[in-house]
Scaffold this motif. Sequence first.
Motif, PDB file in Angstrom:
ATOM      1  N   TYR A 328      29.619   7.625  -8.258  1.00  0.00           N
ATOM      2  CA  TYR A 328      29.982   9.001  -9.070  1.00  0.00           C
ATOM      3  C   TYR A 328      29.491   9.069 -10.185  1.00  0.00           C
ATOM      4  O   TYR A 328      29.625   8.390 -10.953  1.00  0.00           O
ATOM      5  N   LEU A 329      28.412  10.178 -10.306  1.00  0.00           N
ATOM      6  CA  LEU A 329      27.559  10.307 -11.500  1.00  0.00           C
ATOM      7  C   LEU A 329      28.051  11.010 -12.415  1.00  0.00           C
ATOM      8  O   LEU A 329      27.782  10.751 -13.852  1.00  0.00           O
ATOM      9  N   ARG A 330      29.318  12.010 -12.377  1.00  0.00           N
ATOM     10  CA  ARG A 330      29.868  12.733 -13.500  1.00  0.00           C
ATOM     11  C   ARG A 330      30.384  11.790 -14.492  1.00  0.00           C
ATOM     12  O   ARG A 330      30.806  10.634 -14.283  1.00  0.00           O
ATOM     13  N   GLY A 331      30.332  12.212 -15.793  1.00  0.00           N
ATOM     14  CA  GLY A 331      31.009  11.474 -16.655  1.00  0.00           C
ATOM     15  C   GLY A 331      30.318  10.097 -17.330  1.00  0.00           C
ATOM     16  O   GLY A 331      30.868   9.337 -17.819  1.00  0.00           O
ATOM     17  N   HIS A 332      28.897   9.951 -16.744  1.00  0.00           N
ATOM     18  CA  HIS A 332      28.261   8.691 -16.997  1.00  0.00           C
ATOM     19  C   HIS A 332      27.966   8.592 -18.501  1.00  0.00           C
ATOM     20  O   HIS A 332      27.509   9.514 -19.367  1.00  0.00           O
ATOM     21  N   ASP A 333      27.696   7.562 -18.811  1.00  0.00           N
ATOM     22  CA  ASP A 333      27.286   6.924 -20.361  1.00  0.00           C
ATOM     23  C   ASP A 333      25.870   7.231 -20.437  1.00  0.00           C
ATOM     24  O   ASP A 333      25.202   7.257 -21.753  1.00  0.00           O
ATOM     25  N   GLU A 334      25.202   6.665 -19.378  1.00  0.00           N
ATOM     26  CA  GLU A 334      23.620   6.304 -19.503  1.00  0.00           C
ATOM     27  C   GLU A 334      22.955   6.427 -18.192  1.00  0.00           C
ATOM     28  O   GLU A 334      23.769   6.365 -17.053  1.00  0.00           O
ATOM     29  N   VAL A 335      21.955   7.101 -18.093  1.00  0.00           N
ATOM     30  CA  VAL A 335      21.142   7.067 -16.914  1.00  0.00           C
ATOM     31  C   VAL A 335      19.714   6.415 -17.221  1.00  0.00           C
ATOM     32  O   VAL A 335      19.108   6.818 -18.311  1.00  0.00           O
ATOM     33  N   ALA A 336      19.074   5.725 -16.322  1.00  0.00           N
ATOM     34  CA  ALA A 336      17.960   5.168 -16.277  1.00  0.00           C
ATOM     35  C   ALA A 336      17.094   5.201 -15.162  1.00  0.00           C
ATOM     36  O   ALA A 336      17.655   4.882 -14.149  1.00  0.00           O
ATOM     37  N   VAL A 337      15.825   5.135 -15.177  1.00  0.00           N
ATOM     38  CA  VAL A 337      15.039   5.140 -13.905  1.00  0.00           C
ATOM     39  C   VAL A 337      14.552   3.550 -13.583  1.00  0.00           C
ATOM     40  O   VAL A 337      14.190   3.176 -14.471  1.00  0.00           O
ATOM     41  N   ALA A 338      15.234   3.348 -12.534  1.00  0.00           N
ATOM     42  CA  ALA A 338      15.180   1.957 -12.116  1.00  0.00           C
ATOM     43  C   ALA A 338      14.240   1.833 -11.176  1.00  0.00           C
ATOM     44  O   ALA A 338      13.425   0.626 -11.127  1.00  0.00           O
ATOM     45  N   GLU A 339      13.523   2.637 -10.669  1.00  0.00           N
ATOM     46  CA  GLU A 339      12.472   2.525  -9.676  1.00  0.00           C
ATOM     47  C   GLU A 339      11.648   3.902  -9.747  1.00  0.00           C
ATOM     48  O   GLU A 339      12.122   4.949  -9.731  1.00  0.00           O
ATOM     49  N   GLY A 340      10.209   3.767  -9.591  1.00  0.00           N
ATOM     50  CA  GLY A 340       9.417   4.904  -9.350  1.00  0.00           C
ATOM     51  C   GLY A 340       9.202   5.658 -10.429  1.00  0.00           C
ATOM     52  O   GLY A 340       9.467   5.089 -11.665  1.00  0.00           O
ATOM     53  N   ASN A 341       8.991   7.124 -10.591  1.00  0.00           N
ATOM     54  CA  ASN A 341       8.515   7.668 -11.593  1.00  0.00           C
ATOM     55  C   ASN A 341       8.982   9.230 -11.396  1.00  0.00           C
ATOM     56  O   ASN A 341       8.881   9.899 -10.330  1.00  0.00           O
ATOM     57  N   LEU A 342       9.515   9.612 -12.417  1.00  0.00           N
ATOM     58  CA  LEU A 342      10.023  11.032 -12.424  1.00  0.00           C
ATOM     59  C   LEU A 342       8.909  11.969 -12.235  1.00  0.00           C
ATOM     60  O   LEU A 342       9.227  13.040 -11.510  1.00  0.00           O
ATOM     61  N   ALA A 343       7.989  11.826 -12.733  1.00  0.00           N
ATOM     62  CA  ALA A 343       6.660  12.949 -12.688  1.00  0.00           C
ATOM     63  C   ALA A 343       6.148  12.912 -11.260  1.00  0.00           C
ATOM     64  O   ALA A 343       5.549  13.834 -10.865  1.00  0.00           O
ATOM     65  N   GLU A 344       6.538  11.953 -10.412  1.00  0.00           N
ATOM     66  CA  GLU A 344       5.765  12.039  -9.289  1.00  0.00           C
ATOM     67  C   GLU A 344       6.820  12.299  -8.008  1.00  0.00           C
ATOM     68  O   GLU A 344       6.381  12.324  -6.787  1.00  0.00           O
ATOM     69  N   ASP A 345       7.858  12.860  -8.302  1.00  0.00           N
ATOM     70  CA  ASP A 345       8.958  13.360  -7.289  1.00  0.00           C
ATOM     71  C   ASP A 345       9.232  12.097  -6.499  1.00  0.00           C
ATOM     72  O   ASP A 345       9.617  12.278  -5.413  1.00  0.00           O
ATOM     73  N   ARG A 346       9.255  11.072  -6.962  1.00  0.00           N
ATOM     74  CA  ARG A 346       9.486   9.588  -6.140  1.00  0.00           C
ATOM     75  C   ARG A 346      10.318   8.600  -6.969  1.00  0.00           C
ATOM     76  O   ARG A 346       9.469   7.871  -7.975  1.00  0.00           O
ATOM     77  N   PHE A 347      11.444   8.664  -7.046  1.00  0.00           N
ATOM     78  CA  PHE A 347      12.141   7.761  -8.243  1.00  0.00           C
ATOM     79  C   PHE A 347      13.614   7.586  -7.557  1.00  0.00           C
ATOM     80  O   PHE A 347      14.148   8.281  -6.736  1.00  0.00           O
ATOM     81  N   LEU A 348      14.091   6.427  -8.355  1.00  0.00           N
ATOM     82  CA  LEU A 348      15.401   6.142  -8.184  1.00  0.00           C
ATOM     83  C   LEU A 348      16.167   6.053  -9.435  1.00  0.00           C
ATOM     84  O   LEU A 348      15.789   5.448 -10.261  1.00  0.00           O
ATOM     85  N   ALA A 349      17.201   6.663  -9.950  1.00  0.00           N
ATOM     86  CA  ALA A 349      17.981   6.675 -11.149  1.00  0.00           C
ATOM     87  C   ALA A 349      19.036   6.029 -11.107  1.00  0.00           C
ATOM     88  O   ALA A 349      19.915   6.449 -10.245  1.00  0.00           O
ATOM     89  N   ALA A 350      19.741   5.179 -11.975  1.00  0.00           N
ATOM     90  CA  ALA A 350      20.757   4.548 -11.911  1.00  0.00           C
ATOM     91  C   ALA A 350      21.792   5.129 -13.276  1.00  0.00           C
ATOM     92  O   ALA A 350      21.289   5.418 -14.166  1.00  0.00           O
ATOM     93  N   TYR A 351      23.255   5.049 -12.944  1.00  0.00           N
ATOM     94  CA  TYR A 351      23.907   5.582 -13.954  1.00  0.00           C
ATOM     95  C   TYR A 351      25.076   4.592 -14.060  1.00  0.00           C
ATOM     96  O   TYR A 351      25.503   3.789 -13.253  1.00  0.00           O
ATOM     97  N   ARG A 352      25.317   4.630 -15.534  1.00  0.00           N
ATOM     98  CA  ARG A 352      26.062   3.508 -16.148  1.00  0.00           C
ATOM     99  C   ARG A 352      27.482   4.296 -16.529  1.00  0.00           C
ATOM    100  O   ARG A 352      27.344   5.433 -17.252  1.00  0.00           O
ATOM    101  N   SER A 353      28.566   3.678 -16.370  1.00  0.00           N
ATOM    102  CA  SER A 353      29.859   4.286 -17.234  1.00  0.00           C
ATOM    103  C   SER A 353      30.501   2.728 -17.594  1.00  0.00           C
ATOM    104  O   SER A 353      30.796   2.106 -16.749  1.00  0.00           O
ATOM    105  N   GLY A 354      30.888   2.825 -18.937  1.00  0.00           N
ATOM    106  CA  GLY A 354      30.999   1.569 -19.243  1.00  0.00           C
ATOM    107  C   GLY A 354      29.974   0.370 -19.308  1.00  0.00           C
ATOM    108  O   GLY A 354      28.825   0.803 -19.615  1.00  0.00           O
ATOM    109  N   ASP A 355      30.327  -0.756 -18.676  1.00  0.00           N
ATOM    110  CA  ASP A 355      29.470  -1.713 -18.561  1.00  0.00           C
ATOM    111  C   ASP A 355      29.082  -1.826 -17.027  1.00  0.00           C
ATOM    112  O   ASP A 355      28.465  -2.860 -16.796  1.00  0.00           O
TER     113      ASP A 355
END
Length: 391
Positions: A328-355
Amino acid sequence: MKRIVVVGASAAGLAAAETLRREGYDGTLTLVGDEPRPPYDRPPLSKQVLSGQWDADRTALRTPEDLAALGLDLRLGVAAAGLDPAGRLVRLADDSTVPYDRLLIATGVRPRRLPGDREAHVLRTLDDALALRDRIGPGRRLVVVGAGFLGAEAAAVASKLGAQAILLEPAPVPLAHAVGREVGQALAQAHRERGVELRCGVTVTAVTEDGVRLADGEVVEGDEILVAIGSLPNTDWLAGSGLTVDDGVVCDEYCQAAPDVYAAGDVARWYNPLFGTSMRIEHRTNAAEQGMAAARNLLAAPGARKPFTPVPYFWSDQYDMKIQAYGYLRGHDEVAVAEGNLAEDRFLAAYRSGDRITGALAVGMPAKVVRQWRQVIAVRAAWHDAVPNRP
């Protein structure tokens, strides 16, 4: 219990009907659908059907023989028009009524539209997709209003077919409210690099004979206009029924909306204990999973029911990019690229709500890697354990 009615003959309603039979219900089972077609799949409409890769028949969810084997009282081409819970009756648009002992609502959503001098395209039904497909191609100019996943998919298809695609979005960054600003920028850049004219921060107020009018009075010309600005749950027919409606049919964790009344799919807003919040999910996988879960709970004794606690999943195909997301991505507190690179169209972003980690979105990543993150979300992993080296 001799009579169960399922209102809505798409993915959620069909999954519910099949589950009821599989779980041993052998009474009268009525399946009501407002479209004249038997149940078909919707995700291919903005991709394979719109591009011409699939013909209409390929979208069918079941063969005629499969449907016949369910022994349904099938009412297609007629919408539900009213509900009387006290009398246990569903009223249909042709003024007939269908009695029930238990009811499952799976009426889905309808597209939001814009006012104007001509009717713009929307993309919800098979007929919508076929009508638009016949009018885009080389030399054509398609204006797409709304750069969410549906609008982005349609723009990508139009561009690949040789049409000029103009994508208009009121937000400064497409999808930033859901996926975060950086990820939204990366997805936007992918369109621009492939020739789509993406304009952000512009509000469309009306459809005109020549195109669309913006809030500042500018007219953006287009041969065809596609409006993809979201949807509305199909709950109007429930007015006066006593059911609670708030951006969908409000349900508890068992998908129950009222005594002997359940809901599933795009129209259902239910409490998901895994995330501790009420949610309404417009994704194909959720429709089928919730249809099955609601059907089991409808048949079960009160003490045997199970909460519906999925990790939501969706995917989107745009150009050569495979986008997948869990959680559930909506309402997240933070997003971070955990793997890959945004500029290369190959990445995985993780989303945090609370801890806790509550979501993951991947582009161009192996399915195995993405599925591993589903389990991380399902166990409610701590953010610092799942995404190390974050402040």
